[in-house]
Write a protein that holds these residues in place. Structure first.
Motif, mmCIF file in Angstrom:
data_model
loop_
_atom_site.group_PDB
_atom_site.id
_atom_site.type_symbol
_atom_site.label_atom_id
_atom_site.label_comp_id
_atom_site.label_asym_id
_atom_site.label_seq_id
_atom_site.Cartn_x
_atom_site.Cartn_y
_atom_site.Cartn_z
ATOM 1 N N LEU A 68 -2.273 7.308 -14.549
ATOM 2 C CA LEU A 68 -3.344 6.428 -14.985
ATOM 3 C C LEU A 68 -4.201 6.055 -13.787
ATOM 4 N N ARG A 69 -5.490 6.286 -13.893
ATOM 5 C CA ARG A 69 -6.427 5.907 -12.831
ATOM 6 C C ARG A 69 -6.911 4.487 -13.098
ATOM 7 N N LEU A 70 -6.697 3.592 -12.142
ATOM 8 C CA LEU A 70 -7.058 2.186 -12.301
ATOM 9 C C LEU A 70 -8.445 1.940 -11.729
ATOM 10 N N GLN A 71 -9.325 1.379 -12.561
ATOM 11 C CA GLN A 71 -10.703 1.154 -12.140
ATOM 12 C C GLN A 71 -11.193 -0.202 -12.636
ATOM 13 N N GLY A 72 -12.142 -0.771 -11.913
ATOM 14 C CA GLY A 72 -12.841 -1.972 -12.349
ATOM 15 C C GLY A 72 -11.950 -3.205 -12.399
ATOM 16 N N THR A 73 -12.449 -4.210 -13.131
ATOM 17 C CA THR A 73 -11.743 -5.488 -13.235
ATOM 18 C C THR A 73 -10.401 -5.327 -13.927
ATOM 19 N N LEU A 74 -10.390 -4.509 -15.004
ATOM 20 C CA LEU A 74 -9.130 -4.264 -15.707
ATOM 21 C C LEU A 74 -8.130 -3.585 -14.783
ATOM 22 N N GLY A 75 -8.599 -2.633 -13.988
ATOM 23 C CA GLY A 75 -7.716 -1.961 -13.041
ATOM 24 C C GLY A 75 -7.109 -2.922 -12.049
ATOM 25 N N ASP A 76 -7.904 -3.889 -11.577
ATOM 26 C CA ASP A 76 -7.388 -4.891 -10.632
ATOM 27 C C ASP A 76 -6.299 -5.735 -11.286
ATOM 28 N N ALA A 77 -6.520 -6.123 -12.548
ATOM 29 C CA ALA A 77 -5.533 -6.946 -13.253
ATOM 30 C C ALA A 77 -4.237 -6.174 -13.463
ATOM 31 N N ASP A 84 3.321 -7.091 -8.825
ATOM 32 C CA ASP A 84 4.142 -8.298 -8.935
ATOM 33 C C ASP A 84 5.506 -7.980 -9.540
ATOM 34 N N ALA A 85 5.537 -6.967 -10.430
ATOM 35 C CA ALA A 85 6.798 -6.579 -11.066
ATOM 36 C C ALA A 85 7.625 -5.641 -10.193
ATOM 37 N N GLY A 86 7.101 -5.267 -9.022
ATOM 38 C CA GLY A 86 7.848 -4.422 -8.103
ATOM 39 C C GLY A 86 7.451 -2.968 -8.102
ATOM 40 N N GLY A 87 6.477 -2.576 -8.942
ATOM 41 C CA GLY A 87 6.008 -1.208 -8.966
ATOM 42 C C GLY A 87 5.045 -0.926 -7.821
ATOM 43 N N GLU A 88 4.780 0.357 -7.587
ATOM 44 C CA GLU A 88 3.894 0.748 -6.492
ATOM 45 C C GLU A 88 2.749 1.592 -7.024
ATOM 46 N N ILE A 89 1.565 1.338 -6.503
ATOM 47 C CA ILE A 89 0.383 2.139 -6.824
ATOM 48 C C ILE A 89 0.275 3.251 -5.787
ATOM 49 N N ASP A 90 -0.030 4.465 -6.234
ATOM 50 C CA ASP A 90 -0.161 5.576 -5.292
ATOM 51 C C ASP A 90 -1.332 5.353 -4.339
ATOM 52 N N ASP A 91 -1.319 6.078 -3.227
ATOM 53 C CA ASP A 91 -2.358 5.921 -2.211
ATOM 54 C C ASP A 91 -3.746 6.227 -2.759
ATOM 55 N N ASP A 92 -3.827 7.117 -3.763
ATOM 56 C CA ASP A 92 -5.141 7.452 -4.317
ATOM 57 C C ASP A 92 -5.588 6.493 -5.416
ATOM 58 N N GLY A 93 -4.825 5.402 -5.616
ATOM 59 C CA GLY A 93 -5.214 4.392 -6.598
ATOM 60 C C GLY A 93 -4.736 4.663 -8.007
ATOM 61 N N SER A 94 -3.880 5.656 -8.199
ATOM 62 C CA SER A 94 -3.387 5.967 -9.541
ATOM 63 C C SER A 94 -2.002 5.373 -9.745
ATOM 64 N N LEU A 95 -1.628 5.239 -11.006
ATOM 65 C CA LEU A 95 -0.348 4.650 -11.380
ATOM 66 C C LEU A 95 0.437 5.659 -12.214
ATOM 67 N N HIS A 110 9.777 3.822 -16.680
ATOM 68 C CA HIS A 110 9.492 3.644 -15.256
ATOM 69 C C HIS A 110 7.986 3.441 -15.079
ATOM 70 N N VAL A 111 7.635 2.471 -14.275
ATOM 71 C CA VAL A 111 6.234 2.190 -13.977
ATOM 72 C C VAL A 111 6.094 2.058 -12.472
ATOM 73 N N GLY A 112 5.219 2.867 -11.887
ATOM 74 C CA GLY A 112 5.021 2.807 -10.448
ATOM 75 C C GLY A 112 6.284 3.080 -9.666
ATOM 76 N N GLY A 113 7.142 4.000 -10.172
ATOM 77 C CA GLY A 113 8.361 4.366 -9.470
ATOM 78 C C GLY A 113 9.505 3.391 -9.618
ATOM 79 N N ARG A 114 9.367 2.403 -10.476
ATOM 80 C CA ARG A 114 10.420 1.395 -10.637
ATOM 81 C C ARG A 114 10.818 1.302 -12.105
ATOM 82 N N SER A 115 12.116 1.194 -12.369
ATOM 83 C CA SER A 115 12.603 1.016 -13.731
ATOM 84 C C SER A 115 12.169 -0.350 -14.257
#
Length: 585
Positions: A68-77, A84-95, A110-115
């Motif tokens: 998932l490519r995160l963009q704009g205000t929704l992407g920031d949220a 906050d839940a412990g997941g990680e966003i990839d260096d290119d800004g994708s999830l 799994h979300v952002g590499g975390r169960s």
């Protein structure tokens, strides 16, 4: 935006990857090829219900992964929520998202590499994805869904008003139910209160203290064995520091330790290790001295008091009487008393309290009625705008004379629900207000205004649904929209118009369309085909991107079932040219 979707072990799909683009992505294929599994995979990825029956026996689990490519205000949220839940966003800004379902029905996410819980995927899906299919059309026929649709269209201000109403309604119903229960069960409440008061009076007279039963048990043991304790403590004290009964020749422990320390210190200059041991003996001597002092204090305090022992016996008997009736131990008895006091407040059915509750009920009823009136007015205003916007879209979907009306209706209260006064009229109110919302269709001038479920055919319902979605998209909503054969029952000019409308949506949203109509597929920015492979022992399906000549052949297959027909390919190329001009215009 969803950039990539990989599905393995789901239905007829063994292992395939869909690379998606912005704009309009179309998915086509023969009936039974597995187009539905793509939508099912999307549903799983964003928290949908897992169906173990769709998992392939080999390898025994289905896995759906997405980027998932995160963009704009929704992407920031979303980024904030996931980190906050412990997941990680990839260096290119994708999830990266993943959902696994086993043949036994077990599911993991799994979300952002975390169960994470599957509910996290559901929460994410509500923000970034909206799926529309024939089941969604059926859902739109329910009055509650029609009211929800109108409320979403009305905007954030209206939703805040609805939240305020729901909060007031909840408080009002709680007071109404409490008042009715106190009046209806006054006799039972009074009897229960009398029993609680008797128990509280008995406990208050005894006045138990926290952990008192255990403290008294320990004290009884000391008093009952006072002589044995005194002898043991005296012998220990004598051994450590000497006493009145010690002979002059018997050295005490302190004297012996002192001798040992001095002896070692005398040789410390020869070997430093003996000096270290001497220091440790000195520490031991200090500790023995402390214990000796404490034993002396213990002996002075130890008292075999018969009167005290008798008083404790009586006190323990009183405490046991409480534990037989109210709890297993004294702390439980104290807790029972606290709960009884709280319950007495709940059981109060005095005239004063009933009058106070009735005044609160009237105050809240006035608030609920005022907010309900504002909700009705806001819905009627939004209904006019919604009706006009959807009717304009229907005109562009080859239904130029059709009109959608949104009726906002109020109803009288039933015998099972309390009424509120809205603008001087007694109405029935629920958690969503005092209104019922009904979408109605006027198919053509002179036709009666009928509810959607009665006035719309399958093809008309598909177009009404699409028109509503176009209107919703203009008012915001998730950035990715999925349409699963919403063009069912449509053809000809209407099909072209549906393609045109979907292409318009794709200017501001990522659109995924599963379709069987070539007129719709021709408007795609990216065309994916699901194809079956029957060459092996087990039928499987895969997905590939088609372009240029291959895409014309796929449209020809959709048009006439003849992918290699020169006439069909010519017709397909004409469709592509028309769609291209429309999109550029």
């Amino acid at each position: 935006m969803l950039e990539e979707l990989r599905i393995t072990g789901l239905g007829v799909i063994d292992d395939t990857t869909l690379r998606l683009s912005g704009g309009m992505n179309v998915i086509t294929g023969e009936t039974g090829a597995g187009k539905t599994m793509v939508v099912t995979g999307l549903g799983l990825l964003f928290g949908g219900r897992a169906d173990a029956g769709r998992v392939r026996a080999d390898p025994g689990r289905a896995v759906v992964e997405g980027r998932l490519r995160l963009q704009g205000t929704l992407g920031d949220a979303v980024r904030t929520r996931i980190t906050d839940a412990g997941g990680e966003i990839d260096d290119d800004g994708s999830l990266l998202l993943s959902r696994t379902v086993t043949a036994e029905g077990r599911s993991r996410a799994h979300v952002g590499g975390r169960s994470m819980p599957v509910s996290t995927l559901s929460e994410l899906g509500e923000q970034v994805l909206a799926v529309h299919g024939q089941s969604d059309q059926l859902r739109l026929l329910r009055p509650s869904e029609q009211r929800s649709a109108l409320d979403r269209f009305a905007g954030p201000g209206h939703e805040k008003l609805l939240d305020s109403y729901r909060e007031a309604f909840t408080r009002w119903r709680k007071v109404v139910d409490d008042l009715a229960d106190r009046r209806r069960n006054a006799r039972q409440r009074s009897q229960e209160a009398d029993l609680l008061k008797l128990g509280l009076d008995e406990i208050t007279r005894v006045d138990p203290q926290p952990n008192e039963d255990e403290d008294l048990r320990a004290e009884v043991q000391r008093l009952e064995h006072a002589e044995g304790l005194r002898v043991a403590a005296a012998i220990a004290a004598q051994a450590l520091a000497g006493g009145v009964e010690a002979s002059d020749e018997a050295p005490d422990a302190t004297t012996l330790l002192g001798t040992a320390r001095r002896t070692l210190e005398g040789q410390a200059g020869v070997d430093a290790k003996l000096g270290d041991l001497a220091l440790r003996i000195e520490e031991a001597a200090t500790l023995v001295g402390d214990v000796s002092s404490e034993l002396s204090a213990y002996l002075s305090e130890l008292d075999a008091d018969p009167a005290r022992l008798e008083a404790i016996y009586e006190r323990r008997a009183a405490l046991r009487a409480l534990t037989r009736k109210y709890a297993d131990d004294i702390d439980g008895v104290i807790a029972w008393a606290e709960n009884a006091k709280s319950r007495l407040g709940e059981l109060d059915s005095s005239d004063e309290l009933l009058e106070e509750l009735d005044r609160e009920r009237q105050r809240l009823a006035a608030t609920v009625g005022e907010l309900a009136g504002r909700l009705t007015a806001a819905r009627r205003e939004a209904a006019t705008r919604f009706s006009e916007a959807v009717s304009v879209e229907l005109a562009g979907l080859a239904m130029p004379h059709a009109r959608v009306e949104v009726a906002v209706l109020t109803h009288a209260p039933s015998k099972d629900e309390p009424a509120v006064s809205v603008d001087g009229v007694e109405l029935g109110a629920g958690p969503d207000g005092a209104d019922e919302v009904e979408l109605r269709l006027l198919a053509h001038p002179g036709a009666p205004s009928l509810p959607l479920q009665k006035g719309a055919s399958g093809g008309e319902l598909s177009r009404v649904m699409l028109a509503i979605e176009v209107v919703f998209a203009g008012a915001g909503g998730p950035p990715t929209l999925v349409f699963d054969e919403v063009d069912s029952g449509v053809g000809g000019t209407a099909a072209v118009e549906i393609g045109r409308r979907l292409a318009r949506l794709a200017r501001t949203h990522q659109v995924l369309v599963v379709t069987h109509l070539p007129q719709v597929a021709a408007f795609a920015d990216r065309h994916l085909v699901v194809a079956k492979d029957t060459g092996g022992a087990i039928t499987t399906s895969g997905v590939r991107i088609v372009e240029e000549t291959e895409r014309a052949r796929e449209l020809s297959r959709m048009l006439a079932g003849l992918p290699d027909s020169d006439l069909g390919i010519a017709h397909a190329e004409e469709l592509l040219a028309v769609a291209g001009r429309e999109k550029r215009g």
